[in-house]
Scaffold this active site. Sequence first.
Site, PDB file in Angstrom:
ATOM      1  N   LYS A 194      -1.739  -3.408  -3.616  1.00  0.00           N
ATOM      2  CA  LYS A 194      -0.756  -3.026  -2.839  1.00  0.00           C
ATOM      3  C   LYS A 194       0.443  -3.219  -3.394  1.00  0.00           C
ATOM      4  CE  LYS A 194       2.425  -3.806   1.326  1.00  0.00           C
ATOM      5  NZ  LYS A 194       2.268  -4.409   2.699  1.00  0.00           N
ATOM      6  N   ASP A 204       9.881  -3.975   0.711  1.00  0.00           N
ATOM      7  CA  ASP A 204       9.628  -3.681   2.244  1.00  0.00           C
ATOM      8  C   ASP A 204      10.573  -3.896   3.222  1.00  0.00           C
ATOM      9  OD1 ASP A 204       8.148  -2.912   4.455  1.00  0.00           O
ATOM     10  OD2 ASP A 204       6.727  -4.538   4.438  1.00  0.00           O
ATOM     11  N   LYS A 206      12.925  -4.339   9.543  1.00  0.00           N
ATOM     12  CA  LYS A 206      12.608  -5.851   9.641  1.00  0.00           C
ATOM     13  C   LYS A 206      13.936  -6.496  10.067  1.00  0.00           C
ATOM     14  CE  LYS A 206       8.851  -6.449   6.610  1.00  0.00           C
ATOM     15  NZ  LYS A 206       7.565  -6.486   7.372  1.00  0.00           N
ATOM     16  N   ASP A 228       6.068  -7.965  -1.780  1.00  0.00           N
ATOM     17  CA  ASP A 228       5.250  -7.245  -1.299  1.00  0.00           C
ATOM     18  C   ASP A 228       4.313  -6.390  -2.421  1.00  0.00           C
ATOM     19  OD1 ASP A 228       4.068  -6.757   1.102  1.00  0.00           O
ATOM     20  OD2 ASP A 228       5.308  -5.044   1.759  1.00  0.00           O
ATOM     21  N   ASP A 257       6.613   0.126   9.479  1.00  0.00           N
ATOM     22  CA  ASP A 257       6.425  -1.326   8.777  1.00  0.00           C
ATOM     23  C   ASP A 257       5.010  -1.469   8.282  1.00  0.00           C
ATOM     24  OD1 ASP A 257       7.253  -3.625   7.459  1.00  0.00           O
ATOM     25  OD2 ASP A 257       7.796  -4.533   9.432  1.00  0.00           O
ATOM     26  N   GLU A 300       3.043  -0.226   6.393  1.00  0.00           N
ATOM     27  CA  GLU A 300       3.065   0.792   5.298  1.00  0.00           C
ATOM     28  C   GLU A 300       2.037   0.598   4.196  1.00  0.00           C
ATOM     29  OE1 GLU A 300       4.834  -2.061   5.085  1.00  0.00           O
ATOM     30  OE2 GLU A 300       4.629  -2.532   3.123  1.00  0.00           O
ATOM     31  N   ARG A 358      -0.993  -0.279   4.340  1.00  0.00           N
ATOM     32  CA  ARG A 358      -2.269   0.353   4.652  1.00  0.00           C
ATOM     33  C   ARG A 358      -2.247   1.904   4.327  1.00  0.00           C
ATOM     34  NH1 ARG A 358      -2.252  -1.714  10.696  1.00  0.00           N
ATOM     35  NH2 ARG A 358      -1.094  -3.183   9.523  1.00  0.00           N
TER      36      ARG A 358
END
Length: 504
Positions: A268, A273, A280, A291, A350, A352, A354
């Site tokens: 990933k 993010d 967030k 991230d 959020d 995201e 996956r």
Amino acid sequence: MKISFGTGAAQSGAVQNGAVAVFVSQGALQSGAIQSLDATTGGQVSRALRSNRFNGEAGQILELLAPAGMEASRLVVVGLGNAAKAGLPELEKAGGALYARLAATGETALTVDATSIEGVNVPAEDAAAHLAFGARLRSYRFDRYRTKEPANKKPSLETLTVQTGDAAAAQSRYDRLAAVAESVFFTRDLVSEPGNVIYPKSFAEKAQELTGLGVKVEVLGEAQLRELGFGALLGVSQGSVNEPQVVILEYDGTGGQSDDAPVVFVGKGVTFDTGGISIKPAAGMEGMKWDMGGAGAVIGAVRALAARKAKCRVVGLCGMVENMPSGTAQRPGDVVTSYNGQTIEVINTDAEGRLVLCDVMAYAQDRYKPKVLVDLATLTGAMVISLGHEYGGMFSNDDTLASQLDAAGKTSGDRLWRMPLGDAYDKLINTPIADMKNVGPREAGSITAAQFLQRFVKDGVAWAHLDIAGTVWSDKDAALWEKGATGYGVRLLDQFIADNYEAK
Ligand code: BES
Ligand code: MN
Ligand code: ZN
């Protein structure tokens, strides 16, 4: 810091400049090394140990400045704990702790007498090499933006010499570890860089450096991703002005001899993010520059394998996007179609990671037909709640793969703890609107994230998902790193390949 090895015990009295370090196992205060130092210093060492409650516990360090009868500027006694239980990870930690203690003291040279190590169950050359490895790992710092640090706060240590029974043997073991350390640093750099420096395109440019090590680097840009049908990944990226990239790293160290399917790693790589429209909270959001730690681990591991010329075939794929809110960002409720045709209702923008991984995993299986697929991702905050910062979470459909990864975690120090999967969890991401939704209920958040990914794993593929949200970044100094990026995953994957997929 320059690291070298010398043969034979350090002639403690004769080391001309800098610090000398010796090791003492728990309770073994009368060891040969201490007795000989006492003879040189007129008993000064034992007196100092006694007056400081020193008993050789792991992590204990005693420093004697200007020891009597010695040329050395400082004598350092390091506790090893229960020697019979001290393995390579403990020796690395001792090396790291020693480095941390001396790094900024003003000393420029350190001679470590590894011949003073008694009673450990590892060969002396390995002990010496891993002591040096620990010091090397601990010596990393990300300081490129600190322009005003006073010189007397900067690390001063320039040379480390480890004295052991057979310097050449220790050196050759260390050479391999040094390649791994350089790759851990490569990953730490990427993870530490802020989102305005590392974004999908700059990550892809950085990946080109691996071509020099014999890695084939291929980059898929937005147009190609659209053509290929990466609808879930593109949905995440559409709010950002930064173009998404899928970076593919192919390494074949078998000279084309391997007709086995490659082991595939997927990372990933969300370079920042914000959460997107499901934004967030502001507090701590700067942390979301890391991230991309899964992608960082994948590129670092491939780099390590290539740098040490491992006889294996591995493909790493990094899904690189930025998750931003904007007028073009995807909305909660949007439905996207993934690479393999499954549809996803995006309940929370959020969640995201996956969405990025599912397309890259489906594509990787289509293209490389792997028997083994491992993905790494800073996927869920819930993982940090479950395991804190000590273990990464592991989810797997295959007990053999899970135990191989578990073993690699123990050997390398990048530890894993297995988590469950199951139909009852899988159901939680059903929705009447599409084939699945991208979030489940609040409870078991890491597991429903893993269930989502499992829906993109083909039958017959041994798969493991490593949720490393709690381990890629550390707010505290530790034995093998200064606070910041840990490089978690590089050593894990390198060890996993070395133990299971590498020709000797
Ligand atoms: N990158 C985060 C996960 C994360 C959060 C890692 C905090 C480390 C610390 C991920 O993209 C995310 O935002 N996950 C959400 C999922 C939720 C919306 C179902 C989370 O964990 O809150
Ligand atoms: Mn997120
Ligand atoms: Zn994320």
